[in-house]
Design an enzyme around this catalytic site. Structure first.
Site, short mmCIF file in Angstrom:
data_model
loop_
_atom_site.label_atom_id
_atom_site.label_comp_id
_atom_site.label_asym_id
_atom_site.label_seq_id
_atom_site.Cartn_x
_atom_site.Cartn_y
_atom_site.Cartn_z
CB SER A 1 22.06 13.79 37.19
OG SER A 1 21.51 13.69 38.48
CE LYS A 2 21.92 19.66 35.34
NZ LYS A 2 21.20 20.58 34.47
NE ARG A 3 16.63 16.93 39.94
CZ ARG A 3 15.66 16.47 39.19
NH1 ARG A 3 15.35 15.20 39.24
NH2 ARG A 3 15.01 17.26 38.40
CD GLU A 4 21.47 10.97 42.61
OE1 GLU A 4 22.11 10.60 43.61
OE2 GLU A 4 20.24 11.04 42.58
N GLY A 5 24.97 15.21 42.64
CA GLY A 5 26.22 15.81 43.06
C GLY A 5 27.40 15.49 42.16
#
Length: 480
Positions: free
Chosen positions: A251-255
RNA sequence: GUCCCCAUCGUCUAGUCAGGCCUAGGACACCAGAUUUUCAUUCUGGCGACAGGGGUUCGAAUCCCCUUGGGGACGCCA
């Protein structure tokens, strides 16, 4: 009944691999069923939505060849396709829900809710709203509203449980006592995702919803909401999530890399489509290399895997090489050229070369790359300013003899005439005692500054005499 | 914490619904060899899995239960 699906991204960031796969599966499902694809922009989160993201999303989807039949740019019978422009519809639907007793006002503050949640946790219950405002009398509501109190609107969940058929998961059952009545309109008057999605899916006539598994628990709410609004709920298919190397959700958060980044790395759109289709789906045979047309025919939601898959860039690299090699020569050249231009990564000195020459150079590397990005690196063989690599090869004993022999050949070539490997080879045989690897490796490094690359007989005709003499001069300085 | 989902080589998967054709097939990666006087390609071979335990059955990767592991959800985000 004809199939109508939708892809509904929220423009709060760039499309990443997970989003793209959802979009792809929707597209493929539509195509395989002879149905339509709707693109709807879910921009109800005013804080985080940006128009630049919308533009990028459209661009990305087009690049991938995931064309839609209705959407913000092409219009359609259910326009508008930006959720933010559908506010009036949503509010009207909410009014009706309240009138019919499906929804009610709730005056609880975030603080009240926090207390409730803590309470639940203490008792080993899942955190939920206790539906306390359900029992507010009409007068109470009126009074508080007049007093200026802000109220959210909640949807009443009356059923004790709900079971639905998921296209990929089969029968799924939820205990609805675990959910509290949920908010469909915020105190500031804006509808939430649940309301907007259900109304839009219903009013747009969406027949199948293919979305990420993270929405699985939302589905009972959505089915109830849709029914209350008088719509027939669509068929749902919840796609398992894609994981990164560490086993965590991509996801976006996990880069997770944005699609744009993969394009920069030189992957063809059909490669991304092909690889992503294989992540969680297979036709049941051993076929792995697909064109888009083949995918459109072969795809079947019922064969989508329930378990989540890990994104493996190495397999995509392999597929990339396969697809590039499948390209017709002129198509390949055009795509390579487009890539170099778009990424603006051709060195200044190479830009001076005539187009035809660049084209023939590109062709030399066709069988030798897995992604277009590698082209940029390989091209330095023709770049006068490229630094020498693998110097050690030249430092071996007896190399100066080879360098001298090559030099005399290059000097003998008339200006404007191209070099010929077989002639050079012939000459070397006569004047140099070394052969095999010992001969060809130093020859390669002296002329190309690299210890590997395509066949010399293909490279040589395109190397400039001046460039060669220049390199040979330097080579002779370090030759053993 | 509660609920839901999932579970075959390191990775993607076939086989699971309709148990026997499975001493589990393919692909990526990896290793070895051959071809290519380099690299890549190509070819050959190798390594490598039914999470564990109970059932049901003549027979289980396949059906049931438990355990374990992984993931997701529980928002006035979408």
């Amino acid at each position: 009944m004809s199939v109508k699906v939708r892809f509904a991204p929220s423009p709060t960031g760039y499309l990443h691999i997970g989003n793209v796969r959802t979009a792809l599966f929707n597209y493929l499902y539509a195509k395989s069923q002879g149905g339509k694809l709707v693109l709807r922009i879910e921009d109800t989160d005013k804080e985080r939505s940006k128009t630049e993201y919308i533009d990028q999303i459209l661009k990305d989807l087009n690049w991938l060849g995931l064309h839609w039949d209705e959407g913000p740019d092409v219009g359609g019978a259910s326009a508008p396709y930006e959720q933010s422009k559908r506010l009036d519809f949503h509010l009207k639907a909410v009014d009706q829900l309240i009138q019919q007793g499906h929804a009610y006002r709730c005056f609880c503050t975030p603080q009240d809710l926090d207390v409730m949640k803590e309470e639940c946790k203490k008792n080993g219950q899942p955190p939920r709203y206790d539906n306390r405002c359900r029992n507010l009398s009409e007068d109470d509501v009126k009074q508080r509203l007049e007093k200026g109190d802000k109220a959210a609107i909640r949807f009443k969940i009356d059923e004790p449980e709900l079971t639905f058929e998921d296209l990929v998961r089969g029968s799924v059952r939820f205990d609805l006592n675990l959910f509290g009545d949920f908010i469909i309109v915020r105190p500031d008057g804006t509808p939430t995702f649940h309301l907007a999605v259900c109304y839009d899916d219903g009013s747009m006539g969406i027949t199948h919803v293919l979305r990420g598994e993270d929405h699985l628990a939302n589905t009972p709410k959505h089915i109830l909401l849709m029914k209350a609004m008088g719509f027939t709920p669509p068929q749902y298919a919840h796609l398992s999530l894609i994981m990164g190397k560490g086993g965590k959700v991509l996801s976006k958060r996990e880069g997770a890399k944005s699609l744009e980044e993969y394009r920069k790395l030189g992957y063809l759109p059909e490669v991304v489509d092909n690889y992503l289709a294989l992540l969680g789906w297979s036709a049941g045979d051993d076929k792995e290399i697909y064109t888009m047309e083949e995918l459109e025919k072969a795809f079947d939601v019922k064969r989508v895997n329930k378990s989540s898959a890990i994104f493996d860039i190495e397999k995509m690299d392999w597929l990339s090489g396969e697809h590039i090699r499948m390209l017709e020569d002129d198509v390949y050249v055009q795509k390579a050229l487009d890539y170099l231009k778009e990424q603006n990564c051709l060195s200044e000195s190479l830009k001076l070369l005539p187009l035809d020459e660049i084209k023939s150079i590109l062709l030399i590397f066709k069988d030798n790359i897995t992604r277009f990005e590698e082209l940029v690196d390989r091209l330095t063989i023709y770049d006068p300013n490229a630094p020498m690599q693998d110097e050690f090869v030249l430092q071996q004993e007896g190399v100066s003899q080879i360098v001298e022999a090559v030099k005399s050949y290059v000097e003998s070539v008339a200006d404007g005439e191209s070099m010929d490997f077989s002639v050079l080879n012939q000459q070397l045989k006569e004047s140099v005692s070394k052969k095999g690897k010992e001969l060809f490796l130093p020859l390669r490094v002296a002329l190309t500054y690299r210890s590997h690359g395509p066949e010399m007989k293909r490279i040589l005709p395109l190397l400039k005499k001046d460039l060669c003499l220049d390199r040979l001069k330097k080579a002779s300085e370090i030759a053993g």
